[in-house]
Design a protein around this motif. Structure first.
Motif, mmCIF file in Angstrom:
data_model
loop_
_atom_site.group_PDB
_atom_site.id
_atom_site.type_symbol
_atom_site.label_atom_id
_atom_site.label_comp_id
_atom_site.label_asym_id
_atom_site.label_seq_id
_atom_site.Cartn_x
_atom_site.Cartn_y
_atom_site.Cartn_z
ATOM 1 N N ARG A 326 -20.474 47.826 34.458
ATOM 2 C CA ARG A 326 -21.408 47.696 33.348
ATOM 3 C C ARG A 326 -20.646 47.652 32.020
ATOM 4 N NH1 ARG A 326 -24.291 46.671 37.102
ATOM 5 N NH2 ARG A 326 -26.294 47.633 37.603
ATOM 6 N N GLU A 327 -21.080 46.739 31.145
ATOM 7 C CA GLU A 327 -20.546 46.661 29.781
ATOM 8 C C GLU A 327 -21.719 46.783 28.827
ATOM 9 O OE1 GLU A 327 -17.729 43.543 28.909
ATOM 10 O OE2 GLU A 327 -17.383 43.194 31.051
ATOM 11 N N TYR A 330 -23.447 43.717 27.585
ATOM 12 C CA TYR A 330 -24.106 42.876 28.578
ATOM 13 C C TYR A 330 -25.139 43.648 29.394
ATOM 14 C CZ TYR A 330 -20.091 39.876 27.619
ATOM 15 O OH TYR A 330 -19.139 39.117 26.994
ATOM 16 N N ASN A 331 -25.470 44.870 28.963
ATOM 17 C CA ASN A 331 -26.435 45.670 29.705
ATOM 18 C C ASN A 331 -27.857 45.257 29.345
ATOM 19 O OD1 ASN A 331 -24.558 47.090 31.097
ATOM 20 N ND2 ASN A 331 -24.680 48.951 29.856
ATOM 21 N N SER A 362 -26.976 43.340 37.808
ATOM 22 C CA SER A 362 -25.644 42.767 38.025
ATOM 23 C C SER A 362 -25.638 41.267 37.714
ATOM 24 C CB SER A 362 -25.209 43.004 39.474
ATOM 25 O OG SER A 362 -25.094 44.386 39.752
ATOM 26 N N THR A 365 -25.431 40.901 34.040
ATOM 27 C CA THR A 365 -24.068 41.155 33.563
ATOM 28 C C THR A 365 -23.156 39.969 33.856
ATOM 29 O OG1 THR A 365 -24.342 43.546 33.889
ATOM 30 C CG2 THR A 365 -22.084 42.695 33.762
ATOM 31 N N ARG A 368 -23.316 37.369 31.486
ATOM 32 C CA ARG A 368 -22.927 37.837 30.154
ATOM 33 C C ARG A 368 -24.106 37.779 29.176
ATOM 34 N NH1 ARG A 368 -17.535 38.619 29.500
ATOM 35 N NH2 ARG A 368 -16.226 37.970 31.251
ATOM 36 N N ALA A 369 -25.262 38.157 29.709
ATOM 37 C CA ALA A 369 -26.492 38.263 28.919
ATOM 38 C C ALA A 369 -26.911 36.940 28.293
ATOM 39 C CB ALA A 369 -26.339 39.338 27.836
#
Length: 664
Positions: A326-327, A330-331, A362, A365, A368-369
């Motif tokens: 998780r970033e 990008y969540n 996932s 993510t 990358r959103a």
């Protein structure tokens, strides 16, 4: 008969005729609607006409493109932003649907007639063709066309009146009967409906302006149920469809991936199946466990799948991968996602909800959103068998019909099938019919509680020796028995009684006996046909042998005649020379009163030779009766035999294989 069924069949015919052009197949429908207008027409009026006349929901964006095509072809004239029919052009036969509709309506009337006979024979129900037509339309729309998208966009969600459980079961079983045992004509008519329905879904799901858009690093992440089907753990029919779906994806350059938590779900299902198989419990749920029990699996069979799961996935071309880290940037709001999914799917198992939330988060993510307008460039997609999950995923985007853009995080398998089939229809001709079969299977296997009570009744009858082992296995594995059961109880578990079980057993056994008799007749027919083919093949082989022998005799006779002619020429030539020699010998050796004698004129050796030859001929003639003619005859026979052997070695093939029987 429903106009929708006829329209779907005509769409399939048009698609094949128009070189697999998805838009061009709809042009005759739009032209047929447009020719009835004397006043200006619009895309909204054509959309309404298509829905009213043919039951075909078509996006306005697609209709606009079709109107432009007709305008470029000269069938419509555009003035001040509106279209008017050009009579001389739009009345041409290429835009006339009447002949095509009449042809398919005849075929589908025969199909529906077979359906009513099937309902009466198998389910003891008298149904009208209109009722069965309505049920078939509902099945085709719900299971073949991607209604998950239509439902979000309004309108098409309320196209069909509800179909009661009994009618749905009868229709589903008739579809499976036609696919597996029906005549060529019945299968063709059903295939036209299935293919047309899939094409009607393609116009909503596929990027029609760019069907050959290059796929750029796209990955399909498969859900647990789809993986179980792909592994063959839910029956051969589902395995065949899932295998075709994944094969098309790989041919398009799409990678197949399985999240590790979905792999763990599979392991959990297999472990539960192992426990059921080991304990012999009769209560269980899930199509995978049901398949294993009905097929007589043992606990060791399920344990073997557990031990080889990763290898089996790799063989199917599926890579197991952990979910991405998780970033923060990008969540997504997983709490809201959880609420949305739970609202749509109504999970009984919290672990299943956690797995689906992890899967969709996932995918978000991995993208990358970013929202992609095209599936080809969306990077990642979760492919599911759960329609409600796909609907919940779609609701994240809140897209209307005129804003058909943005690829959701998940799509149901029928939507993905539409997309792949639009790109690779030439290599997946069975996909539409397989989709329809999958829908029929889902209906036939619904309401497991009633089925479990029926299985308990079967177990009881077997234990009391009122049911043979063969009949037990047959009825335990019978989808037909399941459908008769659900139709008899109207899907209500409380309506199940011992009389219900007896009714189901009676009709299921009668139908299976009829199927067995038909199979025996079919095999007898095949054997008779094979015997006829063998007899015809034997006759052809005998004729070929006779012809070969006749040709060989004719060739041999020709060789012999030629050899005799050439031998005769040689013997006559040599005989003439010998006759002259004998004559010369006689003249030389005869004591003529010639002075000087001829022998003194010739060389000595020649005189002696001629003399000896003359004496030899005379002695041979006296002793053995040898004559010049006899010598010639023997020499001619010997030379003719030698010449004939020479001709055969030069002009005949070295070896000639005997005629072979035709394959039967």
């Amino acid at each position: 008969m429903s106009d929708y069924l006829a329209a779907m069949a005509v769409m399939k015919v048009n698609y094949d005729r128009k070189g697999h052009d998805v838009l061009q197949m709809l042009v005759p429908f739009v032209a047929d609607c447009a020719r009835k207008y004397s006043e200006p027409l619009s895309d909204s009026s054509i959309q309404s006409d298509l829905q009213t006349r043919f039951g075909m929901p078509v996006p306005r964006t697609v209709i606009k493109g079709l109107l432009r095509r007709l305008s470029r072809a000269g069938a419509l004239a555009r003035e001040h932003g509106v279209y008017r029919p050009v009579r001389d052009e739009i009345d041409k036969p290429e835009y006339d649907l009447s002949a095509s509709l009449l042809a398919v309506q005849r075929a589908q009337a025969d199909l529906l007639g077979s359906a009513t006979a099937f309902a009466s024979r198998v389910f003891d129900r008298t149904l009208s063709e209109d009722a069965l037509s309505t049920a078939l339309v509902s099945l085709a729309r719900q299971e073949v066309a991607p209604l998950a998208i239509w439902a979000i966009q309004g309108g098409p969600a309320a196209l069909d009146a509800p179909v009661d459980d009994e009618l749905a079961q009868i229709t589903a079983q008739f579809v499976l009967y036609v696919i597996n045992e029906g005549s060529v004509e019945e299968r063709t008519a059903l295939e036209q409906i299935a293919k047309g329905s899939l094409l009607s879904g393609v116009i909503w799901t596929a990027d029609l302006d760019a069907p050959d858009r290059r796929i750029n690093g796209l990955e399909f992440f498969l859900d647990t149920t789809l993986l179980l089907r792909l592994l063959g753990l839910c029956g051969p029919a589902r395995a065949a469809f899932s295998g075709e779906l994944t094969r098309l994806a790989q041919e398009c350059g799409i990678a197949l991936v399985c999240f590790e938590h979905n792999r763990n779900e599979i392991l959990g299902i297999l472990q539960a199946a192992t426990a059921v198989l080991r304990a012999g419990r009769s209560r269980y749920y899930g199509e995978a466990v049901e398949f294993m029990v009905s097929e007589g699996w043992t606990a060791s069979d399920a344990e073997e799948v557990v031990s080889t799961l990763d290898d089996r996935l790799a063989t199917c071309g599926v890579e197991v991968r952990s979910r991405p880290p998780r970033e923060a940037r990008y969540n997504m709001d997983e709490t809201e996602l959880r609420k949305l999914l739970d609202k749509n799917v109504h999970y009984n198992n919290p672990a299943a909800l956690d797995a689906d939330v992890n899967s969709l988060a996932s995918i978000f993510t991995l993208r990358r959103a970013r929202h992609s307008d095209h599936l080809e460039s969306s990077k990642a997609l979760f492919v599911t068998t759960n329609n409600n999950l796909a609907v919940g995923s779609r609701q994240l985007y809140k897209i209307g019909e005129d804003q058909l853009r943005g690829v959701p995080l998940a799509l149901v398998e029928s939507q993905v099938a539409s997309y792949l089939w639009a790109r690779r229809s030439g290599s997946a001709d069975d996909m539409p019919l397989n989709l329809l079969a999958m829908g029929a299977l889902s209906i036939a296997e619904s309401e497991p509680r009633i089925w479990l009570r029926y299985v308990e009744k079967l177990d009881e009858l077997r234990s009391r020796e009122r049911l043979t082992e063969r009949d037990y296995v047959l009825l335990r594995q019978s989808l037909l028995a399941r459908s008769i059961l659900l139709a008899a109880t109207d899907g209500n578990a409380d309506a199940f009684t011992e009389d219900t079980a007896d009714f189901v057993l009676k009709h299921a056994l009668e139908e299976h006996a009829r199927e067995l008799q038909e199979e025996v007749r079919r095999r007898d027919g095949e054997l008779a046909e094979r015997d006829e083919q063998l007899a015809a093949s034997d006759a052809r082989a005998a004729a070929a042998i006779a012809d070969r022998d006749a040709r060989a005799r004719a060739q041999s006779a020709a060789f012999a005649a030629r050899a005799r002619r050439n031998a005769r020429r040689v013997v006559i030539g040599v005989g003439s020379v010998l006759a002259l020699a004998v004559l010369a010998a006689s003249i030389v050796s005869f004591p003529w009163p010639i002075d000087p004698p001829i022998s003194t004129v010739l060389p000595g050796w020649l005189s002696i030779t001629l003399g000896v030859f003359a004496v030899a001929i005379g002695a041979a003639s006296i002793v053995v009766g040898l004559t010049i003619r006899g010598i010639g005859s023997n020499l001619m026979a010997s030379l003719a035999a030698r010449f004939e052997r020479s001709y055969r070695s030069r002009f005949e093939p070295i070896s000639e294989a005997p005629p072979t029987l035709d394959p039967v």
